[in-house]
Write a protein that holds these residues in place. Structure first.
Motif, PDB file in Angstrom:
ATOM      1  N   ASP A 224       0.482  -0.995   0.258  1.00 45.37           N
ATOM      2  CA  ASP A 224       0.198   0.064   0.074  1.00 45.37           C
ATOM      3  C   ASP A 224       0.938   1.218   0.396  1.00 45.37           C
ATOM      4  O   ASP A 224       1.685   1.430   0.762  1.00 45.37           O
ATOM      5  CB  ASP A 224      -0.890   0.095   0.771  1.00 45.37           C
ATOM      6  CG  ASP A 224      -0.616   0.117   2.546  1.00 45.37           C
ATOM      7  OD1 ASP A 224       0.472   1.249   2.894  1.00 45.37           O
ATOM      8  OD2 ASP A 224       0.291  -1.150   2.858  1.00 45.37           O
ATOM      9  N   ASN A 225       0.654   2.399  -0.351  1.00 46.76           N
ATOM     10  CA  ASN A 225       1.072   3.689  -1.104  1.00 46.76           C
ATOM     11  C   ASN A 225       2.725   3.837  -0.428  1.00 46.76           C
ATOM     12  O   ASN A 225       3.178   3.981  -0.316  1.00 46.76           O
ATOM     13  CB  ASN A 225       1.204   4.526   1.151  1.00 46.76           C
ATOM     14  CG  ASN A 225      -0.417   5.075   1.104  1.00 46.76           C
ATOM     15  OD1 ASN A 225      -1.355   5.484  -0.116  1.00 46.76           O
ATOM     16  ND2 ASN A 225      -1.278   4.351   2.056  1.00 46.76           N
TER      17      ASN A 225
ATOM     18  N   PHE B 254       8.870   6.986  -3.346  1.00 43.87           N
ATOM     19  CA  PHE B 254       7.349   7.124  -2.263  1.00 43.87           C
ATOM     20  C   PHE B 254       6.692   7.740  -2.561  1.00 43.87           C
ATOM     21  O   PHE B 254       7.310   8.963  -3.887  1.00 43.87           O
ATOM     22  CB  PHE B 254       8.227   8.237  -1.222  1.00 43.87           C
ATOM     23  CG  PHE B 254       8.782   7.323  -0.128  1.00 43.87           C
ATOM     24  CD1 PHE B 254       8.249   6.117   0.585  1.00 43.87           C
ATOM     25  CD2 PHE B 254       9.915   7.479   0.291  1.00 43.87           C
ATOM     26  CE1 PHE B 254       8.982   5.574   1.755  1.00 43.87           C
ATOM     27  CE2 PHE B 254      10.809   6.666   1.419  1.00 43.87           C
ATOM     28  CZ  PHE B 254      10.669   6.119   2.221  1.00 43.87           C
TER      29      PHE B 254
ATOM     30  N   GLY C  99      -1.380   2.642  -3.633  1.00 44.83           N
ATOM     31  CA  GLY C  99      -2.701   3.515  -3.303  1.00 44.83           C
ATOM     32  C   GLY C  99      -2.782   2.390  -2.010  1.00 44.83           C
ATOM     33  O   GLY C  99      -2.211   2.286  -0.908  1.00 44.83           O
ATOM     34  N   THR C 100      -4.452   2.250  -1.911  1.00 38.69           N
ATOM     35  CA  THR C 100      -4.987   1.695  -0.649  1.00 38.69           C
ATOM     36  C   THR C 100      -5.076   0.487  -0.789  1.00 38.69           C
ATOM     37  O   THR C 100      -5.339   0.154   0.172  1.00 38.69           O
ATOM     38  CB  THR C 100      -6.925   2.151  -1.039  1.00 38.69           C
ATOM     39  OG1 THR C 100      -7.179   1.773  -2.190  1.00 38.69           O
ATOM     40  CG2 THR C 100      -6.751   3.934  -0.514  1.00 38.69           C
TER      41      THR C 100
ATOM     42  N   ARG D 295       1.434  11.188  -2.542  1.00 39.49           N
ATOM     43  CA  ARG D 295       0.016  11.621  -2.241  1.00 39.49           C
ATOM     44  C   ARG D 295      -0.550  10.164  -1.744  1.00 39.49           C
ATOM     45  O   ARG D 295      -0.462   8.877  -2.149  1.00 39.49           O
ATOM     46  CB  ARG D 295      -1.122  12.097  -3.322  1.00 39.49           C
ATOM     47  CG  ARG D 295      -1.375  11.076  -4.073  1.00 39.49           C
ATOM     48  CD  ARG D 295      -2.079  11.938  -5.414  1.00 39.49           C
ATOM     49  NE  ARG D 295      -1.372  11.970  -6.356  1.00 39.49           N
ATOM     50  CZ  ARG D 295      -1.078  13.632  -7.301  1.00 39.49           C
ATOM     51  NH1 ARG D 295      -2.428  13.243  -7.691  1.00 39.49           N
ATOM     52  NH2 ARG D 295      -0.461  14.133  -7.868  1.00 39.49           N
ATOM     53  N   ARG D 296      -1.151   9.724  -0.434  1.00 38.62           N
ATOM     54  CA  ARG D 296      -1.716   9.012  -0.415  1.00 38.62           C
ATOM     55  C   ARG D 296      -3.099   8.631  -0.774  1.00 38.62           C
ATOM     56  O   ARG D 296      -3.896   8.988  -0.526  1.00 38.62           O
ATOM     57  CB  ARG D 296      -1.094   8.954   2.036  1.00 38.62           C
ATOM     58  CG  ARG D 296       0.272   8.774   1.895  1.00 38.62           C
ATOM     59  CD  ARG D 296       0.002   9.421   3.273  1.00 38.62           C
ATOM     60  NE  ARG D 296      -0.137   7.469   4.369  1.00 38.62           N
ATOM     61  CZ  ARG D 296      -0.051   6.709   4.416  1.00 38.62           C
ATOM     62  NH1 ARG D 296       1.464   6.837   3.747  1.00 38.62           N
ATOM     63  NH2 ARG D 296      -0.407   5.362   4.547  1.00 38.62           N
ATOM     64  N   ASP D 297      -3.051   7.319  -0.412  1.00 34.51           N
ATOM     65  CA  ASP D 297      -4.272   6.016  -0.191  1.00 34.51           C
ATOM     66  C   ASP D 297      -5.504   6.620  -1.880  1.00 34.51           C
ATOM     67  O   ASP D 297      -6.332   6.879  -1.981  1.00 34.51           O
ATOM     68  CB  ASP D 297      -5.520   6.864   0.694  1.00 34.51           C
ATOM     69  CG  ASP D 297      -4.477   6.004   1.767  1.00 34.51           C
ATOM     70  OD1 ASP D 297      -4.491   5.572   1.930  1.00 34.51           O
ATOM     71  OD2 ASP D 297      -4.871   6.839   3.448  1.00 34.51           O
TER      72      ASP D 297
END
Length: 239
Positions: free
Chosen positions: A61-62, A121, A97-98, A124-126
């Motif tokens: 994730d992320n 990295f 992402g999520t 932005r997240r999710d």
């Protein structure tokens, strides 16, 4: 100009029988507080997977995950419904992402598959998970830097993109060829990884699988060695 040099022989190494892997940056059982990342470039693994073997389903994730096959065929499956094969000359991206679950397996039982696994990295997240891959035109990297990966805002035909202001390029330079690499902004650095051959980069002699991070400059010289050189340049934000 500032540089950080990582000799091929100084990388973390693990041989699990089915997987022979080298880590430029800290990963899994390899931990070095001085080698955690280069800007937003978090992982650079040089993997060789034995015939018929591979990584079973596992989550991410992320993270922006990039795979570049160097030899052989790698089969990818994920919970987004993708079942694909990536081959030498392809580049694959997956925005975790999520959350995603995927597996990677050597497509063939009688020969190894070799590929780079790179993590960046995200900015932005999710985000919604996504997958893409393209085949790179080998003619484009002949004595030139061919862009193979960009940010979403700078996406170009024939490239893949990620959620980060990054740009990856590959160049294959004839013996003795002289060129330069120009960075796009002052707050960025570029990490060079020699795939084959050797070169002098920013005044430093590099051999096969050596890495060199360069910051605090707007351009730098690259001179291919006597055997020529194929080089991956990963330009990323430093913050």
């Amino acid at each position: 100009m500032k540089t950080i040099y990582h000799a091929a022989g100084s990388r973390g190494h693990a041989n699990h029988g089915w997987l022979n892997t080298y880590h430029t940056f800290s990963f899994a059982g390899y931990r070095d507080p001085e080698r955690m990342h280069f800007g937003v470039l978090r992982v650079l693994n040089d993997d060789e997977v034995a015939g018929g073997r591979g990584f079973g389903g596992h989550p991410h994730d992320n993270m922006e995950i990039v795979s570049i096959p160097l030899e052989g065929d790698l089969e990818h499956k994920d919970n987004m419904g993708n079942t694909t094969v990536i081959r030498e000359g392809d580049i694959q991206v997956m925005s975790a992402g999520t959350g995603v679950v995927h597996s990677e397996k050597n497509k063939h039982a009688d020969r190894p598959v070799k590929f780079l696994q790179i993590w960046v990295f995200p900015d932005r997240r999710d985000v919604a998970p996504r997958y893409d891959q393209v085949t790179i035109d080998p003619a484009g990297e002949a004595d030139a830097w061919q862009t193979v990966l960009t940010s979403r805002d700078d996406a170009e035909p024939g490239t893949v993109w990620i959620h980060q202001d990054a740009r990856f390029s590959i160049g294959k330079f004839a013996p003795g060829a002289e060129t330069s690499y120009a960075l796009r902004a002052a707050d960025r650095g570029v990490y060079f990884f020699v795939l084959e051959g050797g070169a002098e980069v920013a005044g430093k002699q590099l051999g096969r699988r050596d890495g060199l991070g360069v910051t605090d400059t707007d351009a730098l010289p690259v001179i291919a060695g006597s055997e020529g050189a194929r080089i991956l340049a990963m330009e990323v934000p430093l913050g």
